[in-house]
Design a protein around this motif. Structure first.
Motif, PDB file in Angstrom:
ATOM      1  N   GLU A  64       0.683  -1.180   0.007  1.00 18.64           N
ATOM      2  CA  GLU A  64      -0.015   0.144  -0.141  1.00 18.64           C
ATOM      3  C   GLU A  64       0.748   1.264   0.139  1.00 18.64           C
ATOM      4  O   GLU A  64       0.495   2.326  -0.430  1.00 18.64           O
ATOM      5  CB  GLU A  64      -0.963  -0.031   1.193  1.00 18.64           C
ATOM      6  CG  GLU A  64      -1.883  -1.158   1.255  1.00 18.64           C
ATOM      7  CD  GLU A  64      -1.527  -2.603   1.780  1.00 18.64           C
ATOM      8  OE1 GLU A  64      -2.248  -3.376   1.527  1.00 18.64           O
ATOM      9  OE2 GLU A  64      -0.310  -2.546   2.033  1.00 18.64           O
ATOM     10  N   ALA A  70      -4.437   2.549  -0.602  1.00 20.96           N
ATOM     11  CA  ALA A  70      -5.158   1.253  -0.066  1.00 20.96           C
ATOM     12  C   ALA A  70      -6.471   1.288  -0.450  1.00 20.96           C
ATOM     13  O   ALA A  70      -7.210   2.282  -0.312  1.00 20.96           O
ATOM     14  CB  ALA A  70      -5.013   0.918   1.417  1.00 20.96           C
ATOM     15  N   PHE A  72     -10.317   0.206   0.457  1.00 26.55           N
ATOM     16  CA  PHE A  72     -11.108   0.238   1.653  1.00 26.55           C
ATOM     17  C   PHE A  72     -12.505   0.263   1.179  1.00 26.55           C
ATOM     18  O   PHE A  72     -12.858   1.400   0.908  1.00 26.55           O
ATOM     19  CB  PHE A  72     -10.695   0.980   2.867  1.00 26.55           C
ATOM     20  CG  PHE A  72     -11.232   0.753   4.162  1.00 26.55           C
ATOM     21  CD1 PHE A  72     -10.928  -0.350   5.004  1.00 26.55           C
ATOM     22  CD2 PHE A  72     -12.310   1.629   4.510  1.00 26.55           C
ATOM     23  CE1 PHE A  72     -11.323  -0.411   6.008  1.00 26.55           C
ATOM     24  CE2 PHE A  72     -12.811   1.424   5.591  1.00 26.55           C
ATOM     25  CZ  PHE A  72     -12.306   0.199   6.563  1.00 26.55           C
ATOM     26  N   PRO A  86      -5.071   0.927   6.544  1.00 30.43           N
ATOM     27  CA  PRO A  86      -6.200   0.354   6.741  1.00 30.43           C
ATOM     28  C   PRO A  86      -6.368  -1.154   6.339  1.00 30.43           C
ATOM     29  O   PRO A  86      -5.748  -1.551   5.519  1.00 30.43           O
ATOM     30  CB  PRO A  86      -7.211   1.141   5.996  1.00 30.43           C
ATOM     31  CG  PRO A  86      -6.482   1.893   5.149  1.00 30.43           C
ATOM     32  CD  PRO A  86      -5.074   2.063   5.677  1.00 30.43           C
ATOM     33  N   ARG A  87      -6.913  -2.087   7.318  1.00 26.09           N
ATOM     34  CA  ARG A  87      -7.062  -3.503   7.082  1.00 26.09           C
ATOM     35  C   ARG A  87      -8.554  -3.708   6.558  1.00 26.09           C
ATOM     36  O   ARG A  87      -9.466  -2.953   6.731  1.00 26.09           O
ATOM     37  CB  ARG A  87      -6.797  -4.433   8.293  1.00 26.09           C
ATOM     38  CG  ARG A  87      -5.260  -4.355   8.873  1.00 26.09           C
ATOM     39  CD  ARG A  87      -4.442  -3.627   8.771  1.00 26.09           C
ATOM     40  NE  ARG A  87      -3.309  -3.997   9.493  1.00 26.09           N
ATOM     41  CZ  ARG A  87      -2.508  -3.331   9.676  1.00 26.09           C
ATOM     42  NH1 ARG A  87      -2.151  -1.784   9.040  1.00 26.09           N
ATOM     43  NH2 ARG A  87      -1.114  -3.607  10.338  1.00 26.09           N
ATOM     44  N   ARG A  88      -8.404  -4.957   5.724  1.00 24.53           N
ATOM     45  CA  ARG A  88      -9.878  -5.241   5.067  1.00 24.53           C
ATOM     46  C   ARG A  88     -10.928  -5.616   6.050  1.00 24.53           C
ATOM     47  O   ARG A  88     -12.140  -5.379   6.141  1.00 24.53           O
ATOM     48  CB  ARG A  88      -9.531  -6.288   4.329  1.00 24.53           C
ATOM     49  CG  ARG A  88     -10.772  -6.723   3.534  1.00 24.53           C
ATOM     50  CD  ARG A  88     -10.589  -7.710   2.352  1.00 24.53           C
ATOM     51  NE  ARG A  88     -11.937  -8.225   1.695  1.00 24.53           N
ATOM     52  CZ  ARG A  88     -12.532  -9.285   1.945  1.00 24.53           C
ATOM     53  NH1 ARG A  88     -11.862 -10.096   2.510  1.00 24.53           N
ATOM     54  NH2 ARG A  88     -13.829  -9.702   1.471  1.00 24.53           N
ATOM     55  N   ARG A  89     -10.169  -6.215   7.406  1.00 20.03           N
ATOM     56  CA  ARG A  89     -11.285  -6.883   8.462  1.00 20.03           C
ATOM     57  C   ARG A  89     -12.018  -5.455   9.031  1.00 20.03           C
ATOM     58  O   ARG A  89     -13.167  -5.720   9.502  1.00 20.03           O
ATOM     59  CB  ARG A  89     -10.437  -7.427   9.290  1.00 20.03           C
ATOM     60  CG  ARG A  89      -9.425  -6.571  10.184  1.00 20.03           C
ATOM     61  CD  ARG A  89      -8.899  -7.451  11.607  1.00 20.03           C
ATOM     62  NE  ARG A  89      -7.730  -6.682  12.091  1.00 20.03           N
ATOM     63  CZ  ARG A  89      -6.375  -6.908  11.875  1.00 20.03           C
ATOM     64  NH1 ARG A  89      -6.103  -7.673  10.776  1.00 20.03           N
ATOM     65  NH2 ARG A  89      -5.623  -6.216  12.518  1.00 20.03           N
ATOM     66  N   THR A  90     -11.369  -4.425   8.872  1.00 16.36           N
ATOM     67  CA  THR A  90     -12.204  -3.255   9.559  1.00 16.36           C
ATOM     68  C   THR A  90     -13.134  -2.711   8.922  1.00 16.36           C
ATOM     69  O   THR A  90     -14.340  -2.067   9.193  1.00 16.36           O
ATOM     70  CB  THR A  90     -11.091  -2.055   9.776  1.00 16.36           C
ATOM     71  OG1 THR A  90      -9.866  -2.462  10.393  1.00 16.36           O
ATOM     72  CG2 THR A  90     -11.611  -0.826  10.525  1.00 16.36           C
ATOM     73  N   ASN A 177     -11.076   2.953  16.032  1.00 13.82           N
ATOM     74  CA  ASN A 177     -10.253   1.776  15.690  1.00 13.82           C
ATOM     75  C   ASN A 177      -8.876   1.891  16.623  1.00 13.82           C
ATOM     76  O   ASN A 177      -7.998   2.051  16.070  1.00 13.82           O
ATOM     77  CB  ASN A 177      -9.860   1.614  14.108  1.00 13.82           C
ATOM     78  CG  ASN A 177      -9.095   0.436  13.649  1.00 13.82           C
ATOM     79  OD1 ASN A 177      -9.508  -0.584  14.425  1.00 13.82           O
ATOM     80  ND2 ASN A 177      -8.599   0.540  12.344  1.00 13.82           N
ATOM     81  N   ALA A 193       3.939  -4.460   9.368  1.00 16.14           N
ATOM     82  CA  ALA A 193       3.393  -3.672  10.556  1.00 16.14           C
ATOM     83  C   ALA A 193       4.557  -2.959  11.649  1.00 16.14           C
ATOM     84  O   ALA A 193       4.494  -1.823  11.787  1.00 16.14           O
ATOM     85  CB  ALA A 193       2.217  -4.206  11.188  1.00 16.14           C
ATOM     86  N   GLU A 197       4.614   1.050  10.666  1.00 15.34           N
ATOM     87  CA  GLU A 197       3.591   1.622  11.296  1.00 15.34           C
ATOM     88  C   GLU A 197       3.870   2.185  12.549  1.00 15.34           C
ATOM     89  O   GLU A 197       4.703   1.520  13.289  1.00 15.34           O
ATOM     90  CB  GLU A 197       2.437   0.853  11.164  1.00 15.34           C
ATOM     91  CG  GLU A 197       2.043   0.134   9.782  1.00 15.34           C
ATOM     92  CD  GLU A 197       0.774  -0.464   9.857  1.00 15.34           C
ATOM     93  OE1 GLU A 197      -0.274  -0.337   8.591  1.00 15.34           O
ATOM     94  OE2 GLU A 197       0.319  -1.448  10.704  1.00 15.34           O
ATOM     95  N   GLU A 232     -12.946  -2.359  17.379  1.00 13.54           N
ATOM     96  CA  GLU A 232     -12.301  -3.644  16.879  1.00 13.54           C
ATOM     97  C   GLU A 232     -11.335  -4.389  17.865  1.00 13.54           C
ATOM     98  O   GLU A 232     -10.832  -3.541  18.667  1.00 13.54           O
ATOM     99  CB  GLU A 232     -11.820  -3.516  15.552  1.00 13.54           C
ATOM    100  CG  GLU A 232     -11.032  -4.736  14.781  1.00 13.54           C
ATOM    101  CD  GLU A 232     -10.509  -4.249  13.721  1.00 13.54           C
ATOM    102  OE1 GLU A 232      -9.007  -4.540  13.399  1.00 13.54           O
ATOM    103  OE2 GLU A 232     -11.195  -3.952  12.731  1.00 13.54           O
TER     104      GLU A 232
END
Length: 270
Positions: A64, A70, A72, A86-90, A177, A193, A197, A232
């Motif tokens: 990304e 990214a 989303f 950002p993660r897809r699970r979010t 989040n 990560a 990050e 989350e």
């Protein structure tokens, strides 16, 4: 990394082939080398840029950040080095927010990072007021860009301290989040990560729930009647997260997405 060999046949001997890009990514350990190669080839405008993008990826920079965006919930969210990706699970958190409050007029994206959650809510709702906040100045700058089209207002500061007092009692959706990785497990995260990050976006304290508890305690003062706060969390932490929301006087539920490996706790102000 393996050299980017010219295509054969190719209109230009200096243009790397798709196969050579895939080979370089695969050798670097990229599991989805073919998919990543397509994205990088599409993003590159020149041969020199293509070579630079591949080199950044094979040295471990998250895809990304190589691309500068990214995906989303169907949106392209701009991301820059130093911001939480950002993660897809979010996406499940966003879906839960919309299911509870499809007519939300005031939305807050707390611990906003790139502003992906706020942008996704703004895109799905009917012109809501959108506010966001983050402690990290890199995230604040990134979120301002991503929320500009929605008229979002983004603030720098520590959780609710960053928000204007005029929002108290008005918020329909408070999406937070929060970081929830226990401090002693941060070193176990994937290098993408851990190395790229901000720690503040990952480290949730001794049991991972320090920030979540602060959000739960303060959220009722900011929510409108019937408004909801969503966070989350992990499967292991979910019972304690539910307890924190319940202790704050919220009507609480846990939702689970097996597909996205996501756990979302929602608290509703009575």
């Amino acid at each position: 990394m393996p050299p980017l060999s010219p295509a054969s046949p190719s209109p230009s001997p200096s243009v790397p082939s798709r196969d050579s890009v895939v080979a370089a990514l695969r050798a670097a350990g990229c599991v989805f080398a073919e998919d990543e190669a397509e994205l990088i080839l599409t993003a590159a405008r020149t041969t020199e840029e293509l070579t630079a993008l591949v080199e950044r990826r094979v040295t471990g920079l998250p895809l990304e950040l190589v691309l500068g965006w990214a995906e989303f919930r169907g949106l392209r969210i701009a991301v820059v080095p130093g911001v939480f990706v950002p993660r897809r699970r979010t996406e499940f958190l966003v879906a839960e927010a919309l299911a509870h409050a499809p007519g939300a007029a005031v939305v807050v994206d707390l611990c906003c990072g790139s502003g992906a959650v706020g942008a996704a809510l703004a895109a799905a709702l009917d012109r809501p007021e959108v506010y966001a906040a983050d402690l990290d100045p890199v995230a604040v700058r990134c979120a301002r860009d991503n929320l500009a089209d929605a008229g979002g207002r983004v603030y720098a500061g520590d959780l609710f301290d960053a928000l204007p007092d005029t929002l108290r009692g008005r918020v329909d959706v408070l999406a937070a989040n929060v970081p929830y990785v226990p401090s002693d497990e941060v070193a176990l995260l994937p290098s993408e990560a851990r190395d790229h990050e901000p720690l503040v976006a990952l480290d949730g304290g001794a049991d991972g729930l320090d920030v979540l508890r602060r959000v739960a305690a303060e959220a009722p003062h900011w929510l409108a009647p019937g408004g909801c706060v969503l966070v989350e969390t992990s499967e292991r932490q979910a019972p304690a997260a539910v307890d924190a929301f319940t202790r704050a006087g919220l009507t609480t539920r846990l939702a689970v997405s097996e597909e996205l490996y996501a756990q979302v706790v929602t608290g509703v102000k009575r």
